[in-house]
Enzyme design. Structure first.
Site, PDB file in Angstrom:
ATOM      1  N   HIS A  19       0.867  -1.181   0.000  1.00  0.00           N
ATOM      2  CA  HIS A  19       0.000   0.000   0.000  1.00  0.00           C
ATOM      3  C   HIS A  19       0.909   1.238   0.000  1.00  0.00           C
ATOM      4  O   HIS A  19       2.033   1.169   0.503  1.00  0.00           O
ATOM      5  CB  HIS A  19      -0.836  -0.054   1.287  1.00  0.00           C
ATOM      6  CG  HIS A  19      -1.877   1.006   1.412  1.00  0.00           C
ATOM      7  ND1 HIS A  19      -1.588   2.279   1.824  1.00  0.00           N
ATOM      8  CD2 HIS A  19      -3.215   0.976   1.214  1.00  0.00           C
ATOM      9  CE1 HIS A  19      -2.706   2.989   1.877  1.00  0.00           C
ATOM     10  NE2 HIS A  19      -3.708   2.224   1.508  1.00  0.00           N
ATOM     11  N   ASP A  69       3.125  -4.630   8.051  1.00  0.00           N
ATOM     12  CA  ASP A  69       1.905  -3.824   7.951  1.00  0.00           C
ATOM     13  C   ASP A  69       0.723  -4.787   8.121  1.00  0.00           C
ATOM     14  O   ASP A  69       0.403  -5.567   7.219  1.00  0.00           O
ATOM     15  CB  ASP A  69       1.889  -3.141   6.578  1.00  0.00           C
ATOM     16  CG  ASP A  69       0.567  -2.453   6.275  1.00  0.00           C
ATOM     17  OD1 ASP A  69      -0.402  -2.625   7.046  1.00  0.00           O
ATOM     18  OD2 ASP A  69       0.500  -1.754   5.245  1.00  0.00           O
ATOM     19  N   GLN A 128      -4.513  -5.216   7.052  1.00  0.00           N
ATOM     20  CA  GLN A 128      -5.550  -6.099   6.502  1.00  0.00           C
ATOM     21  C   GLN A 128      -5.565  -7.481   7.158  1.00  0.00           C
ATOM     22  O   GLN A 128      -6.258  -8.377   6.686  1.00  0.00           O
ATOM     23  CB  GLN A 128      -5.344  -6.267   4.989  1.00  0.00           C
ATOM     24  CG  GLN A 128      -5.484  -4.978   4.203  1.00  0.00           C
ATOM     25  CD  GLN A 128      -6.899  -4.388   4.270  1.00  0.00           C
ATOM     26  OE1 GLN A 128      -7.853  -5.062   4.653  1.00  0.00           O
ATOM     27  NE2 GLN A 128      -7.031  -3.123   3.902  1.00  0.00           N
ATOM     28  N   LYS A 153     -10.178  -0.707  10.860  1.00  0.00           N
ATOM     29  CA  LYS A 153     -10.290  -1.908  10.023  1.00  0.00           C
ATOM     30  C   LYS A 153     -10.599  -3.150  10.857  1.00  0.00           C
ATOM     31  O   LYS A 153     -10.718  -4.248  10.330  1.00  0.00           O
ATOM     32  CB  LYS A 153      -9.008  -2.107   9.215  1.00  0.00           C
ATOM     33  CG  LYS A 153      -8.805  -1.011   8.151  1.00  0.00           C
ATOM     34  CD  LYS A 153      -7.770  -1.398   7.162  1.00  0.00           C
ATOM     35  CE  LYS A 153      -7.148  -0.237   6.428  1.00  0.00           C
ATOM     36  NZ  LYS A 153      -7.985   0.351   5.394  1.00  0.00           N
TER      37      LYS A 153
HETATM   38  N1  C6P Z   1      -6.271   0.459   2.915  1.00  0.00           N
HETATM   39  C1  C6P Z   1      -8.111   0.111   1.397  1.00  0.00           C
HETATM   40  O1  C6P Z   1      -9.212   0.411   0.917  1.00  0.00           O
HETATM   41  P1  C6P Z   1      -4.848   3.806   7.245  1.00  0.00           P
HETATM   42  O2  C6P Z   1      -5.398   4.659   6.146  1.00  0.00           O
HETATM   43  O3  C6P Z   1      -3.622   4.416   7.866  1.00  0.00           O
HETATM   44  O4  C6P Z   1      -5.859   3.364   8.238  1.00  0.00           O
HETATM   45  O5  C6P Z   1      -4.375   2.429   6.549  1.00  0.00           O
HETATM   46  C2  C6P Z   1      -3.491   2.470   5.463  1.00  0.00           C
HETATM   47  C3  C6P Z   1      -3.264   1.097   4.926  1.00  0.00           C
HETATM   48  C4  C6P Z   1      -2.011   0.526   5.099  1.00  0.00           C
HETATM   49  N2  C6P Z   1      -1.746  -0.717   4.684  1.00  0.00           N
HETATM   50  C5  C6P Z   1      -2.677  -1.478   4.084  1.00  0.00           C
HETATM   51  C6  C6P Z   1      -2.342  -2.874   3.665  1.00  0.00           C
HETATM   52  C7  C6P Z   1      -3.965  -0.953   3.887  1.00  0.00           C
HETATM   53  O6  C6P Z   1      -4.878  -1.704   3.287  1.00  0.00           O
HETATM   54  C8  C6P Z   1      -4.256   0.371   4.284  1.00  0.00           C
HETATM   55  C9  C6P Z   1      -5.599   0.983   4.032  1.00  0.00           C
HETATM   56  C10 C6P Z   1      -7.613   0.890   2.603  1.00  0.00           C
HETATM   57  O7  C6P Z   1      -7.444  -0.824   0.972  1.00  0.00           O
HETATM   58  C11 C6P Z   1      -7.761   2.362   2.404  1.00  0.00           C
HETATM   59  S1  C6P Z   1      -6.683   2.994   1.159  1.00  0.00           S
END
Ligand code: C6P
Length: 414
Positions: free
Chosen positions: A131, A208, A211, A234
Protein backbone atom coordinates in the site's frame (compact mmCIF):
# COMPACT_ATOMS: atom_id res chain seq x y z
CA UNK A 1 -38.53 -25.98 8.78
CA UNK A 2 -36.24 -27.01 11.64
CA UNK A 3 -32.99 -25.15 11.73
CA UNK A 4 -29.73 -27.07 12.01
CA UNK A 5 -27.97 -26.15 15.26
CA UNK A 6 -24.61 -24.45 14.88
CA UNK A 7 -21.54 -26.38 15.97
CA UNK A 8 -19.23 -24.84 18.54
CA UNK A 9 -16.79 -23.85 15.83
CA UNK A 10 -19.36 -22.13 13.63
CA UNK A 11 -19.93 -18.40 13.66
CA UNK A 12 -23.54 -17.45 14.33
CA UNK A 13 -23.63 -14.89 11.53
CA UNK A 14 -27.29 -14.05 12.03
CA UNK A 15 -26.62 -13.00 15.59
CA UNK A 16 -23.38 -11.23 14.60
CA UNK A 17 -25.30 -9.15 12.06
CA UNK A 18 -27.69 -8.06 14.82
CA UNK A 19 -24.69 -6.51 16.56
CA UNK A 20 -24.12 -4.04 13.69
CA UNK A 21 -26.95 -1.49 13.47
CA UNK A 22 -25.79 -0.05 10.14
CA UNK A 23 -26.35 -3.41 8.44
CA UNK A 24 -30.10 -2.83 8.78
CA UNK A 25 -29.82 0.22 6.50
CA UNK A 26 -31.10 0.46 2.95
CA UNK A 27 -28.95 1.77 0.11
CA UNK A 28 -30.92 3.21 -2.81
CA UNK A 29 -33.97 1.38 -1.44
CA UNK A 30 -32.21 -2.01 -1.42
CA UNK A 31 -30.79 -3.86 1.59
CA UNK A 32 -27.24 -2.64 2.14
CA UNK A 33 -24.62 -5.22 1.21
CA UNK A 34 -21.38 -3.94 2.60
CA UNK A 35 -18.40 -5.46 0.82
CA UNK A 36 -15.88 -2.66 1.36
CA UNK A 37 -14.41 -3.97 4.58
CA UNK A 38 -10.79 -3.58 3.49
CA UNK A 39 -11.42 0.18 3.29
CA UNK A 40 -13.08 0.29 6.68
CA UNK A 41 -15.26 -2.00 8.77
CA UNK A 42 -18.63 -1.28 10.35
CA UNK A 43 -18.94 -0.86 14.13
CA UNK A 44 -20.81 -3.16 16.51
CA UNK A 45 -23.18 -1.71 19.10
CA UNK A 46 -20.72 -2.54 21.91
CA UNK A 47 -18.19 -0.16 20.40
CA UNK A 48 -20.79 2.59 19.90
CA UNK A 49 -21.98 2.08 23.49
CA UNK A 50 -18.44 2.20 24.80
CA UNK A 51 -17.83 5.57 23.11
CA UNK A 52 -21.05 6.98 24.59
CA UNK A 53 -20.16 5.63 28.04
CA UNK A 54 -16.71 7.17 27.81
CA UNK A 55 -18.05 10.61 26.89
CA UNK A 56 -20.91 10.34 29.38
CA UNK A 57 -19.00 9.15 32.45
CA UNK A 58 -15.24 9.25 31.97
CA UNK A 59 -14.22 12.11 29.68
CA UNK A 60 -11.15 14.06 30.80
CA UNK A 61 -7.55 14.42 29.70
CA UNK A 62 -5.23 11.52 30.53
CA UNK A 63 -2.02 11.31 32.59
CA UNK A 64 -2.49 14.87 33.84
CA UNK A 65 -5.24 15.49 36.38
CA UNK A 66 -5.61 14.21 39.91
CA UNK A 67 -9.38 14.47 39.75
CA UNK A 68 -11.81 11.58 39.49
CA UNK A 69 -12.62 11.91 35.79
CA UNK A 70 -8.99 12.17 34.78
CA UNK A 71 -8.27 8.98 36.71
CA UNK A 72 -11.19 7.23 35.02
CA UNK A 73 -10.11 8.37 31.57
CA UNK A 74 -6.50 7.33 32.23
CA UNK A 75 -7.59 3.93 33.53
CA UNK A 76 -9.85 3.33 30.53
CA UNK A 77 -7.16 4.38 28.05
CA UNK A 78 -4.41 2.33 29.70
CA UNK A 79 -6.75 -0.66 29.99
CA UNK A 80 -7.24 -0.42 26.20
CA UNK A 81 -3.46 -0.48 25.76
CA UNK A 82 -3.31 -3.70 27.80
CA UNK A 83 -6.08 -5.15 25.62
CA UNK A 84 -4.12 -4.27 22.47
CA UNK A 85 -0.97 -5.83 23.94
CA UNK A 86 -2.88 -9.05 24.67
CA UNK A 87 -4.44 -8.97 21.19
CA UNK A 88 -1.03 -8.90 19.49
CA UNK A 89 0.60 -11.12 22.15
CA UNK A 90 3.17 -8.43 22.85
CA UNK A 91 5.64 -9.29 25.60
CA UNK A 92 5.09 -5.95 27.35
CA UNK A 93 2.35 -3.31 27.37
CA UNK A 94 4.92 -0.53 26.86
CA UNK A 95 5.55 -1.95 23.38
CA UNK A 96 2.12 -0.68 22.28
CA UNK A 97 2.19 2.88 20.94
CA UNK A 98 -1.17 4.42 20.13
CA UNK A 99 -1.12 6.27 16.81
CA UNK A 100 -3.72 7.52 14.33
CA UNK A 101 -3.50 4.40 12.21
CA UNK A 102 -1.23 2.25 10.09
CA UNK A 103 -0.05 5.20 8.02
CA UNK A 104 1.14 7.13 11.05
CA UNK A 105 2.72 4.01 12.56
CA UNK A 106 4.87 3.39 9.48
CA UNK A 107 5.85 7.06 9.25
CA UNK A 108 6.82 6.94 12.90
CA UNK A 109 9.17 4.00 12.34
CA UNK A 110 10.64 5.55 9.17
CA UNK A 111 11.23 8.87 10.91
CA UNK A 112 12.71 7.42 14.12
CA UNK A 113 14.28 3.99 13.61
CA UNK A 114 14.80 4.75 9.91
CA UNK A 115 16.56 8.07 10.43
CA UNK A 116 18.94 6.54 12.95
CA UNK A 117 19.79 3.43 10.95
CA UNK A 118 19.45 4.28 7.24
CA UNK A 119 22.31 6.27 5.68
CA UNK A 120 23.75 7.05 2.27
CA UNK A 121 24.07 3.95 0.10
CA UNK A 122 21.88 1.83 2.41
CA UNK A 123 18.82 -0.09 1.26
CA UNK A 124 15.24 -0.53 2.43
CA UNK A 125 13.44 -3.61 1.12
CA UNK A 126 9.70 -3.49 0.46
CA UNK A 127 7.48 -5.51 -1.89
CA UNK A 128 5.64 -4.82 -5.12
CA UNK A 129 2.26 -5.32 -3.41
CA UNK A 130 2.63 -2.64 -0.72
CA UNK A 131 0.00 0.00 0.00
CA UNK A 132 1.26 3.56 -0.58
CA UNK A 133 1.51 3.86 3.22
CA UNK A 134 4.28 1.29 3.19
CA UNK A 135 6.04 2.80 0.17
CA UNK A 136 6.03 6.58 0.45
CA UNK A 137 7.40 6.94 4.03
CA UNK A 138 10.37 4.76 3.01
CA UNK A 139 10.80 6.62 -0.25
CA UNK A 140 10.88 9.93 1.65
CA UNK A 141 13.46 8.50 4.04
CA UNK A 142 15.58 7.15 1.18
CA UNK A 143 15.44 10.50 -0.64
CA UNK A 144 16.52 12.31 2.49
CA UNK A 145 19.34 9.88 3.26
CA UNK A 146 20.63 9.01 -0.21
CA UNK A 147 19.48 5.42 0.32
CA UNK A 148 17.52 3.26 -2.11
CA UNK A 149 14.38 1.16 -2.14
CA UNK A 150 14.60 -2.45 -3.31
CA UNK A 151 11.40 -4.16 -4.39
CA UNK A 152 10.53 -7.83 -3.89
CA UNK A 153 8.66 -9.11 -6.98
CA UNK A 154 5.71 -11.49 -7.09
CA UNK A 155 4.34 -14.23 -9.31
CA UNK A 156 1.43 -13.60 -11.70
CA UNK A 157 -0.87 -15.17 -9.09
CA UNK A 158 0.23 -12.59 -6.52
CA UNK A 159 2.59 -14.61 -4.30
CA UNK A 160 5.85 -13.01 -3.21
CA UNK A 161 8.97 -14.47 -4.85
CA UNK A 162 10.74 -15.57 -1.70
CA UNK A 163 13.84 -16.65 -3.67
CA UNK A 164 14.16 -13.10 -5.09
CA UNK A 165 13.52 -11.64 -1.64
CA UNK A 166 16.38 -13.63 -0.19
CA UNK A 167 18.65 -12.57 -3.04
CA UNK A 168 17.78 -8.88 -2.52
CA UNK A 169 18.98 -8.82 1.07
CA UNK A 170 22.56 -7.69 1.42
CA UNK A 171 25.12 -5.85 3.54
CA UNK A 172 23.37 -2.55 2.93
CA UNK A 173 19.83 -3.68 3.82
CA UNK A 174 18.77 -1.82 6.94
CA UNK A 175 15.10 -2.81 7.24
CA UNK A 176 12.44 -4.92 5.50
CA UNK A 177 8.86 -3.59 5.41
CA UNK A 178 6.16 -5.95 4.17
CA UNK A 179 2.41 -6.26 4.32
CA UNK A 180 0.91 -9.22 6.20
CA UNK A 181 -2.12 -9.37 3.88
CA UNK A 182 -2.38 -7.48 0.57
CA UNK A 183 -5.35 -5.09 0.45
CA UNK A 184 -5.62 -5.36 -3.33
CA UNK A 185 -4.90 -9.07 -3.92
CA UNK A 186 -5.74 -10.77 -0.64
CA UNK A 187 -2.39 -12.58 -0.59
CA UNK A 188 -1.34 -13.68 2.90
CA UNK A 189 2.43 -13.38 3.04
CA UNK A 190 4.60 -15.95 4.89
CA UNK A 191 5.68 -13.50 7.58
CA UNK A 192 7.41 -16.02 9.84
CA UNK A 193 9.62 -17.15 6.96
CA UNK A 194 10.25 -13.56 5.81
CA UNK A 195 11.35 -12.59 9.32
CA UNK A 196 13.56 -15.67 9.68
CA UNK A 197 15.37 -14.89 6.44
CA UNK A 198 15.92 -11.23 7.43
CA UNK A 199 16.97 -12.02 10.99
CA UNK A 200 19.54 -14.54 9.75
CA UNK A 201 21.25 -11.44 8.31
CA UNK A 202 20.56 -9.22 11.33
CA UNK A 203 17.91 -7.16 9.51
CA UNK A 204 14.73 -6.05 11.35
CA UNK A 205 11.27 -6.43 9.81
CA UNK A 206 8.23 -4.17 9.95
CA UNK A 207 4.90 -5.84 9.18
CA UNK A 208 1.90 -3.82 7.95
CA UNK A 209 -0.99 -5.66 9.60
CA UNK A 210 -3.77 -3.33 8.41
CA UNK A 211 -5.55 -6.10 6.50
CA UNK A 212 -4.74 -8.95 8.86
CA UNK A 213 -5.98 -8.18 12.35
CA UNK A 214 -9.73 -8.39 11.62
CA UNK A 215 -9.34 -11.84 10.12
CA UNK A 216 -6.65 -13.80 11.90
CA UNK A 217 -5.01 -14.04 15.30
CA UNK A 218 -1.65 -12.28 15.37
CA UNK A 219 1.18 -13.24 17.70
CA UNK A 220 4.06 -10.81 17.29
CA UNK A 221 6.30 -12.94 19.48
CA UNK A 222 5.67 -16.07 17.41
CA UNK A 223 6.21 -14.09 14.19
CA UNK A 224 9.25 -12.49 15.85
CA UNK A 225 8.68 -9.33 13.78
CA UNK A 226 10.28 -6.15 15.09
CA UNK A 227 7.42 -3.77 14.32
CA UNK A 228 3.74 -4.50 13.61
CA UNK A 229 1.13 -1.90 12.69
CA UNK A 230 -2.64 -1.78 12.36
CA UNK A 231 -5.58 0.63 12.16
CA UNK A 232 -8.49 0.45 14.61
CA UNK A 233 -11.10 1.25 11.98
CA UNK A 234 -10.29 -1.91 10.02
CA UNK A 235 -11.00 -4.09 13.04
CA UNK A 236 -14.47 -2.74 13.92
CA UNK A 237 -13.07 0.12 16.03
CA UNK A 238 -13.21 3.89 15.56
CA UNK A 239 -11.26 5.88 12.97
CA UNK A 240 -8.28 7.96 14.07
CA UNK A 241 -6.75 5.32 16.32
CA UNK A 242 -4.26 2.58 15.58
CA UNK A 243 -1.36 0.68 17.03
CA UNK A 244 2.35 0.49 16.48
CA UNK A 245 3.91 -2.51 18.18
CA UNK A 246 7.68 -2.37 18.44
CA UNK A 247 10.18 -4.43 20.39
CA UNK A 248 11.02 -2.40 23.47
CA UNK A 249 14.79 -2.54 22.89
CA UNK A 250 14.42 -1.05 19.39
CA UNK A 251 11.95 1.66 20.40
CA UNK A 252 13.98 2.59 23.47
CA UNK A 253 17.10 3.13 21.44
CA UNK A 254 15.70 5.74 19.04
CA UNK A 255 14.64 9.35 19.63
CA UNK A 256 10.99 10.48 19.71
CA UNK A 257 8.96 11.28 16.63
CA UNK A 258 7.14 14.44 17.69
CA UNK A 259 7.67 16.82 20.60
CA UNK A 260 5.02 18.17 22.95
CA UNK A 261 3.09 17.37 26.09
CA UNK A 262 3.08 13.89 27.65
CA UNK A 263 6.21 12.70 25.82
CA UNK A 264 8.54 14.50 28.27
CA UNK A 265 9.87 13.86 31.73
CA UNK A 266 11.14 17.42 32.21
CA UNK A 267 11.58 20.50 30.06
CA UNK A 268 13.79 23.54 30.43
CA UNK A 269 14.89 25.98 27.75
CA UNK A 270 18.27 24.31 27.83
CA UNK A 271 17.26 20.67 27.69
CA UNK A 272 14.35 18.22 27.59
CA UNK A 273 14.35 14.75 29.09
CA UNK A 274 12.02 12.35 27.34
CA UNK A 275 9.41 10.14 28.94
CA UNK A 276 9.65 6.34 29.02
CA UNK A 277 7.92 4.02 26.53
CA UNK A 278 5.23 4.14 25.27
CA UNK A 279 4.63 7.81 26.15
CA UNK A 280 7.86 8.96 24.51
CA UNK A 281 6.13 8.44 21.16
CA UNK A 282 2.72 9.88 22.10
CA UNK A 283 3.07 13.67 22.05
CA UNK A 284 -0.04 15.72 22.78
CA UNK A 285 -3.51 14.78 23.96
CA UNK A 286 -4.19 11.39 22.37
CA UNK A 287 -7.39 10.02 20.84
CA UNK A 288 -8.61 8.77 24.21
CA UNK A 289 -12.12 7.83 23.16
CA UNK A 290 -10.69 6.13 20.08
CA UNK A 291 -8.37 4.02 22.21
CA UNK A 292 -11.17 3.04 24.55
CA UNK A 293 -13.42 2.20 21.58
CA UNK A 294 -10.66 0.14 20.00
CA UNK A 295 -10.35 -1.82 23.25
CA UNK A 296 -14.06 -2.66 23.03
CA UNK A 297 -13.69 -3.69 19.37
CA UNK A 298 -10.81 -6.02 20.19
CA UNK A 299 -12.78 -7.62 23.02
CA UNK A 300 -15.66 -8.10 20.58
CA UNK A 301 -13.60 -10.06 18.03
CA UNK A 302 -11.79 -11.97 20.76
CA UNK A 303 -15.15 -13.13 22.15
CA UNK A 304 -16.24 -14.38 18.71
CA UNK A 305 -12.90 -16.15 18.26
CA UNK A 306 -10.61 -16.16 15.25
CA UNK A 307 -11.11 -19.89 14.70
CA UNK A 308 -14.79 -19.19 13.97
CA UNK A 309 -14.18 -15.93 12.11
CA UNK A 310 -11.48 -17.54 9.96
CA UNK A 311 -13.58 -20.60 9.09
CA UNK A 312 -16.54 -18.38 8.11
CA UNK A 313 -14.43 -16.09 5.96
CA UNK A 314 -12.66 -19.00 4.24
CA UNK A 315 -16.04 -20.45 3.35
CA UNK A 316 -17.19 -17.09 1.96
CA UNK A 317 -13.99 -16.64 -0.02
CA UNK A 318 -14.27 -20.10 -1.60
CA UNK A 319 -17.96 -19.53 -2.34
CA UNK A 320 -17.30 -16.04 -3.76
CA UNK A 321 -14.37 -17.24 -5.86
CA UNK A 322 -16.55 -19.93 -7.46
CA UNK A 323 -19.39 -17.47 -8.05
CA UNK A 324 -17.19 -14.82 -9.66
CA UNK A 325 -15.17 -17.28 -11.72
CA UNK A 326 -18.45 -18.36 -13.30
CA UNK A 327 -19.08 -14.88 -14.74
CA UNK A 328 -17.96 -14.64 -18.39
CA UNK A 329 -15.28 -12.00 -18.99
CA UNK A 330 -14.39 -11.68 -15.29
CA UNK A 331 -10.78 -12.22 -14.25
CA UNK A 332 -9.73 -12.37 -10.61
CA UNK A 333 -6.53 -10.48 -9.79
CA UNK A 334 -4.84 -12.26 -6.90
CA UNK A 335 -5.15 -16.03 -6.80
CA UNK A 336 -2.26 -16.93 -4.50
CA UNK A 337 -2.54 -20.19 -2.57
CA UNK A 338 -2.74 -18.46 0.80
CA UNK A 339 -5.41 -15.78 0.48
CA UNK A 340 -7.68 -13.72 2.72
CA UNK A 341 -11.20 -12.47 1.98
CA UNK A 342 -10.48 -10.16 -0.95
CA UNK A 343 -12.12 -10.62 -4.35
CA UNK A 344 -10.37 -8.21 -6.68
CA UNK A 345 -11.27 -8.46 -10.35
CA UNK A 346 -11.47 -6.88 -13.78
CA UNK A 347 -14.45 -7.29 -16.05
CA UNK A 348 -13.68 -7.25 -19.79
CA UNK A 349 -14.88 -4.11 -21.51
CA UNK A 350 -16.18 -2.39 -18.35
CA UNK A 351 -14.33 0.28 -16.38
CA UNK A 352 -14.17 -0.59 -12.66
CA UNK A 353 -15.73 2.77 -11.85
CA UNK A 354 -18.82 1.78 -13.85
CA UNK A 355 -18.91 -1.59 -12.10
CA UNK A 356 -18.89 0.16 -8.72
CA UNK A 357 -21.56 2.66 -9.72
CA UNK A 358 -23.98 0.04 -11.02
CA UNK A 359 -23.40 -2.20 -8.00
CA UNK A 360 -24.08 0.75 -5.71
CA UNK A 361 -27.55 1.17 -7.28
CA UNK A 362 -28.16 -2.48 -6.30
CA UNK A 363 -27.21 -1.69 -2.70
CA UNK A 364 -23.80 -3.35 -3.01
CA UNK A 365 -20.83 -1.35 -1.69
CA UNK A 366 -17.44 -2.29 -3.15
CA UNK A 367 -14.30 -0.27 -3.83
CA UNK A 368 -12.94 0.45 -7.28
CA UNK A 369 -9.67 2.10 -8.29
CA UNK A 370 -6.01 1.49 -7.60
CA UNK A 371 -6.58 0.79 -3.89
CA UNK A 372 -3.59 3.01 -3.01
CA UNK A 373 -1.35 0.45 -4.74
CA UNK A 374 -0.35 2.13 -8.01
CA UNK A 375 2.93 0.19 -8.39
CA UNK A 376 0.99 -3.05 -7.92
CA UNK A 377 -1.54 -2.01 -10.58
CA UNK A 378 1.39 -1.31 -12.94
CA UNK A 379 2.71 -4.83 -12.23
CA UNK A 380 -0.74 -6.28 -12.96
CA UNK A 381 -0.94 -4.19 -16.15
CA UNK A 382 -4.29 -2.61 -15.21
CA UNK A 383 -5.12 0.94 -14.11
CA UNK A 384 -7.65 -0.22 -11.54
CA UNK A 385 -9.69 -3.16 -10.28
CA UNK A 386 -13.04 -3.70 -8.60
CA UNK A 387 -12.71 -5.13 -5.11
CA UNK A 388 -15.20 -6.87 -2.86
CA UNK A 389 -13.69 -7.34 0.59
CA UNK A 390 -15.25 -9.63 3.18
CA UNK A 391 -15.75 -9.45 6.91
CA UNK A 392 -17.27 -11.64 9.59
CA UNK A 393 -20.82 -10.33 9.06
CA UNK A 394 -21.03 -11.10 5.34
CA UNK A 395 -23.06 -14.03 4.04
CA UNK A 396 -23.31 -16.35 1.05
CA UNK A 397 -26.64 -14.71 0.20
CA UNK A 398 -24.87 -11.35 -0.13
CA UNK A 399 -22.35 -12.92 -2.49
CA UNK A 400 -25.23 -14.23 -4.58
CA UNK A 401 -26.52 -10.66 -4.89
CA UNK A 402 -23.04 -9.45 -5.84
CA UNK A 403 -22.73 -12.12 -8.54
CA UNK A 404 -26.25 -11.37 -9.84
CA UNK A 405 -25.49 -7.64 -9.99
CA UNK A 406 -22.23 -8.33 -11.87
CA UNK A 407 -24.12 -10.40 -14.40
CA UNK A 408 -26.37 -7.33 -14.90
CA UNK A 409 -23.32 -5.12 -15.42
CA UNK A 410 -22.22 -7.46 -18.20
CA UNK A 411 -25.63 -7.21 -19.85
CA UNK A 412 -25.50 -3.39 -19.80
CA UNK A 413 -21.99 -3.08 -21.19
CA UNK A 414 -21.18 -6.10 -23.29
N1 C6P B 1 -6.27 0.46 2.92
C1 C6P B 1 -8.11 0.11 1.40
O1 C6P B 1 -9.21 0.41 0.92
P1 C6P B 1 -4.85 3.81 7.24
O2 C6P B 1 -5.40 4.66 6.15
O3 C6P B 1 -3.62 4.42 7.87
O4 C6P B 1 -5.86 3.36 8.24
O5 C6P B 1 -4.37 2.43 6.55
C2 C6P B 1 -3.49 2.47 5.46
C3 C6P B 1 -3.26 1.10 4.93
C4 C6P B 1 -2.01 0.53 5.10
N2 C6P B 1 -1.75 -0.72 4.68
C5 C6P B 1 -2.68 -1.48 4.08
C6 C6P B 1 -2.34 -2.87 3.66
C7 C6P B 1 -3.96 -0.95 3.89
O6 C6P B 1 -4.88 -1.70 3.29
C8 C6P B 1 -4.26 0.37 4.28
C9 C6P B 1 -5.60 0.98 4.03
C10 C6P B 1 -7.61 0.89 2.60
O7 C6P B 1 -7.44 -0.82 0.97
C11 C6P B 1 -7.76 2.36 2.40
S1 C6P B 1 -6.68 2.99 1.16
Amino acid sequence: MTSIPLTRTELDVRSVREDFPILRALAHGKPLIYLDNAATTQKPQVVLDRLVRYYTHENANVHRGVHLLSERATDAYEEARKTAARFLHAAETQEIIFVRGTTEAINLVAQTYGRVHVGAGDEVVITVMEHHSNIVPWQMLCDERGARLRIVPMTDEGALRIDSYEALLGDRTRIVAVTHVSNALGTVNPIRRIVEIAHARGIPVLVDGAQAVAHTAVDVQALDCDFYTFSGHKVFGPTGIGVLYGKAALLDAVPPYQGGGDMIRSVSFERTLYNVLPYKFEAGTPNIAGGVGLGAAIEYVEALGFDRIGAHERDLLAYGTRALEGIPGLRLTGTAGDKGGILSFVLDGVHPHDVGTILDREGVAIRTGHHCCQPLMARLGVPATSRASLALYNTRAEIDVLAGALAKVREVFV
